[in-house]
Design an enzyme around this catalytic site. Structure first.
Site, PDB file in Angstrom:
ATOM      1  N   CYS A 182     -75.401   2.873  66.189  1.00  0.00           N
ATOM      2  CA  CYS A 182     -74.570   2.702  67.590  1.00  0.00           C
ATOM      3  C   CYS A 182     -74.841   3.893  68.653  1.00  0.00           C
ATOM      4  CB  CYS A 182     -73.281   2.278  67.153  1.00  0.00           C
ATOM      5  SG  CYS A 182     -72.431   1.895  68.650  1.00  0.00           S
ATOM      6  N   CYS A 183     -74.602   5.117  68.077  1.00  0.00           N
ATOM      7  CA  CYS A 183     -74.952   6.404  69.048  1.00  0.00           C
ATOM      8  C   CYS A 183     -76.242   6.208  69.322  1.00  0.00           C
ATOM      9  CB  CYS A 183     -74.649   7.663  68.351  1.00  0.00           C
ATOM     10  SG  CYS A 183     -72.923   7.721  67.873  1.00  0.00           S
ATOM     11  N   CYS A 203     -66.693   7.551  73.249  1.00  0.00           N
ATOM     12  CA  CYS A 203     -66.300   6.316  73.115  1.00  0.00           C
ATOM     13  C   CYS A 203     -64.978   6.012  72.977  1.00  0.00           C
ATOM     14  CB  CYS A 203     -67.475   5.373  72.606  1.00  0.00           C
ATOM     15  SG  CYS A 203     -69.190   5.921  73.323  1.00  0.00           S
ATOM     16  N   CYS A 252     -64.044   5.462  69.431  1.00  0.00           N
ATOM     17  CA  CYS A 252     -64.487   6.720  68.283  1.00  0.00           C
ATOM     18  C   CYS A 252     -63.683   7.834  68.575  1.00  0.00           C
ATOM     19  CB  CYS A 252     -65.836   6.884  68.307  1.00  0.00           C
ATOM     20  SG  CYS A 252     -66.885   5.415  67.863  1.00  0.00           S
ATOM     21  N   CYS A 294     -72.829  13.156  67.433  1.00  0.00           N
ATOM     22  CA  CYS A 294     -73.707  11.881  67.425  1.00  0.00           C
ATOM     23  C   CYS A 294     -75.317  12.077  67.481  1.00  0.00           C
ATOM     24  CB  CYS A 294     -73.387  11.476  68.901  1.00  0.00           C
ATOM     25  SG  CYS A 294     -73.805  12.338  70.094  1.00  0.00           S
TER      26      CYS A 294
END
Length: 243
Positions: free
Chosen positions: A122-123, A204, A207, A232
């Site tokens: 996702c990162c 985010c 997170c 990340c």
């Protein structure tokens, strides 16, 4: 509830010297990499301090950030505040929308909670790919990493080469939390109101959580993971070339 300024701001011995050193480093970086340097800010308080230093001293360093599509509204609200306060247009880089759609379609909105691998994927989509575009054509960049933030950052130098041989500058490397908030209070630097709600490190929204008294500065980032995974990938560091 006390504000972050009320909790942390105090002038400590050597503060003025650290500010002067940060300004000198930024001046040198701007001169050495004229037209090819950028401040990459996450819009956290450290990034806001650096933006203030750049604007206050009239340095030719553009400011850029990532809008991952999953940031808090309070974070995004800082972009127009920077424009209003400093007359600086923040360059905003976003992930490829189709890549985000495909990732969510395959793995769901909560993929980051299911494994470290999915969180890092996702990162990759939301952060690393747009960061590559942000840095394209640059020979140097500036970030707000500080040694005090976490054990993994405890040896951050003032500058080094990144993995792509760009010069990477950390003008606040030796600043303390007290230094940061004293500077904010002294110069009325705009900052994310989430910092007043015990969010020292803000990423985010899914997170990031608030931290408790005594927790590490970055304990609220990916809090469900083991400590060793708390980056990340934007700031994975090679061996420093300068201390």
């Amino acid at each position: 509830m006390p504000t972050a300024i009320e909790l942390h701001a105090r002038k400590t011995r050597g503060h003025d010297a650290r500010v002067a050193h940060a300004v000198a480093l930024l001046r040198e970086a701007a001169a050495d990499h004229a037209g090819r340097i950028v401040q990459a800010t996450s819009l956290g308080v450290e990034g806001m301090v650096i933006t203030d230093l750049i604007a206050r001293h009239g340095l030719a360093i553009p400011v850029a950030t990532l809008d991952t599509g999953a940031l808090h509204a309070e974070t995004l609200a800082l972009i127009p505040r920077i424009r209003q306060r400093y007359g600086v247009e923040v360059q905003v880089f976003r992930p490829q929308q189709e890549a985000v759609v495909q990732f969510v379609r395959r793995h769901g909105e909560d993929a980051m909670y299911r494994s470290v691998e999915l969180r890092k994927s996702c990162c990759d989509v939301r952060k690393k790919e747009p960061m590559r575009r942000l840095l394209e054509g640059r020979t140097a960049w500036i970030t707000g990493l500080r040694r005090e933030q976490s054990e993994s950052r405890s040896r951050v130098p003032h500058f080094e080469l990144d993995a792509d041989s760009r010069e990477k500058f950390y003008p606040l490397a030796d600043w303390s939390e007290a230094d940061i908030w004293h500077y904010v209070a002294t110069h009325d630097v705009p900052y994310n109101p989430l910092h007043d709600q015990f969010f020292p490190s803000i990423g985010c929204a899914p997170c990031t959580r608030a931290v408790s008294l005594g927790e590490d500065h970055r304990a609220g980032r990916w809090w469900w993971e083991q400590e060793g995974a708390k980056e990340c990938g934007l700031h994975l560091r090679p061996e420093p070339i300068a201390a």
